[in-house]
Design an enzyme around this catalytic site. Structure first.
Site, short mmCIF file in Angstrom:
data_model
loop_
_atom_site.label_atom_id
_atom_site.label_comp_id
_atom_site.label_asym_id
_atom_site.label_seq_id
_atom_site.Cartn_x
_atom_site.Cartn_y
_atom_site.Cartn_z
CG ASN A 17 -1.84 -1.00 1.45
OD1 ASN A 17 -2.41 -1.45 0.48
ND2 ASN A 17 -2.05 -1.41 2.68
CG ASP A 19 1.01 3.31 4.78
OD1 ASP A 19 0.11 2.64 4.23
OD2 ASP A 19 1.84 2.83 5.57
N GLY A 45 2.09 -1.31 3.78
CA GLY A 45 1.49 -2.62 3.56
C GLY A 45 2.35 -3.64 4.27
CG ASN A 49 5.66 -2.10 6.03
OD1 ASN A 49 5.99 -1.32 5.14
ND2 ASN A 49 4.73 -1.81 6.93
CG LEU A 228 3.87 -10.47 24.58
CD1 LEU A 228 4.48 -11.23 25.75
CD2 LEU A 228 2.35 -10.50 24.65
CG ASP A 261 4.76 -5.09 9.12
OD1 ASP A 261 4.15 -6.15 9.37
OD2 ASP A 261 4.20 -4.05 8.73
N GLY A 296 8.10 6.58 10.93
CA GLY A 296 7.81 5.81 9.73
C GLY A 296 7.93 4.32 9.94
P1 ADP Z 1 2.51 -5.15 16.42
O1 ADP Z 1 3.18 -3.87 16.00
O2 ADP Z 1 2.37 -6.13 15.30
O3 ADP Z 1 1.26 -4.98 17.22
P2 ADP Z 1 4.11 -5.50 18.84
O4 ADP Z 1 3.49 -4.25 19.37
O5 ADP Z 1 4.04 -6.72 19.67
O6 ADP Z 1 3.56 -5.89 17.39
O7 ADP Z 1 5.64 -5.18 18.53
C1 ADP Z 1 6.45 -6.10 17.83
C2 ADP Z 1 7.82 -6.15 18.47
O8 ADP Z 1 8.41 -4.84 18.36
C3 ADP Z 1 7.86 -6.47 19.96
O9 ADP Z 1 7.90 -7.86 20.21
C4 ADP Z 1 9.15 -5.79 20.39
O10 ADP Z 1 10.25 -6.62 20.08
C5 ADP Z 1 9.20 -4.56 19.49
N1 ADP Z 1 8.64 -3.38 20.17
C6 ADP Z 1 7.41 -2.83 19.99
N2 ADP Z 1 7.23 -1.76 20.79
C7 ADP Z 1 8.37 -1.61 21.48
C8 ADP Z 1 8.85 -0.69 22.48
N3 ADP Z 1 8.08 0.31 22.92
N4 ADP Z 1 10.09 -0.87 22.96
C9 ADP Z 1 10.89 -1.87 22.52
N5 ADP Z 1 10.51 -2.77 21.60
C10 ADP Z 1 9.28 -2.64 21.08
NA NA Z 2 9.12 3.39 13.27
#
Ligand code: ADP
Ligand code: NA
Length: 312
Positions: A17, A19, A45, A49, A228, A261, A296
């Protein structure tokens, strides 16, 4: 499990996509017109990504997708090629516009997103099958769910038939038939996708986060990574070992768009080099953490050397 995939090629099948990101003071209410403080165009997308992330992560990476024959498609193709992604399997659908996402971001950080799938909706199962005709056990096939369900299913089935290792990022969550799921070697989901895949109702009391990966592994019969956010990731290996991967601490998360991603792409690239799941997840965790410290999605993905410098 992946011994033959050392120096393997990553084949990402998914969405592309453009954005259009608009920053506003507050999201418009129905009927309102608001002025944006800024507007930016970026390549996005989940499929694109992840392909860019896998290439930044050092993998020989090809992308299977559908673009329109418009300027938007040309810009996306150029972005992919600029990142070193092989686009020979990116098809053109002259009758459809290239995928577009309008992302409105409020000062509060809240957002509202409208996606026009366009050509992504025309990525049909037969085109996916043709693109995978040369897949071998040395390929890692990576699929997400922003393309039609029949295309997702065919990608998994053909990957399975050809002995390739299939990674399914069940994002956004969709219910997939058992037959397609049987071919998945590794499932990657965030917490809400994990709960949806386990049939937990949103808001209802659910499993403890440490129980999600084991429950998914039992349900889907494959290795699992549950991401997480700032709490890191939990892995359940094919051998039934549970591994906690802490998030790499970041002083300031400025933009988490595409963090998942970045994680999936770097994870696939590390597995393609022959890393085991725990080591690949540690690499992916650092890459994703670096990406949230920069604005980004694709533009924020680090180079492998930056990730290796942190891990050293
Ligand atoms: P999505 O973006 O798909 O919802 P998550 O929020 O779980 O997935 O983020 C994916 C991964 O990115 C996490 O497992 C972690 O390794 C990293 N990540 C995301 N947010 C943070 C943060 N605030 N600090 C450090 N690592 C992060
Ligand atoms: Na970013």
């Amino acid at each position: 499990m992946l011994s033959s995939a050392r120096n393997g090629q990553v084949l990402v099948i998914g969405s592309a996509n453009e954005d259009h990101v608009l920053t506003v003071d507050a999201l418009p209410v129905p009927g309102a017109t608001v002025l944006a403080g800024s507007s930016t165009l970026t390549a996005g997308g989940k499929g694109a990504n992840q392909a860019v992330a896998a290439a930044r992560g050092g993998a020989d990476t090809a992308f299977v997708a559908a673009l329109g024959a418009d300027d938007r498609g040309a810009r996306l193709r150029a972005a992919l090629e600029g990142a070193g992604v092989d686009t020979r399997l990116v098809g053109r659908r002259p009758g459809a516009p290239t995928g577009l996402a309008v992302v409105t971001v409020a000062a509060s950080g809240e957002n509202a997103i409208v996606v026009a799938a366009g050509a992504n909706a025309e990525l049909d199962a037969d085109a996916v099958e043709a693109a995978l005709a040369d897949a071998t056990p040395a390929h890692l096939v990576v699929v997400q769910c922003e393309i039609p369900v029949p295309a997702v299913c065919r990608a998994l089935e053909v990957a399975g038939r050809r002995g390739a290792f299939a990674i399914l990022n069940l994002a956004p969550f969709v219910a997939l038939p058992e037959r397609a799921l049987r071919a998945v070697g590794l499932l990657v989901v965030n917490e809400s996708e994990a709960r949806a895949a386990l049939g937990e109702r949103p808001g209802a009391a659910g499993r403890a986060v440490d129980d999600l990966a084991p429950a998914l592994a039992a349900r889907f019969g494959c290795a699992v990574v549950v991401t997480l956010g700032a709490r890191g990731a939990r892995c359940r290996t094919r051998e039934g070992r549970d591994v906690t991967v802490p998030a790499h601490p970041v002083p300031d998360a400025v933009d988490t768009t595409g963090a998942g991603d970045a994680f999936v792409g770097f994870l696939a690239a590390a597995l393609a080099r022959g890393a085991d799941l725990a080591d690949a997840a540690r690499t992916a965790s650092v890459a994703a953490a670096l990406s949230v410290q920069r604005p980004g999605a694709q533009a924020s993905f680090p180079a492998l050397a930056e990730v290796d410098a942190v891990l050293a």
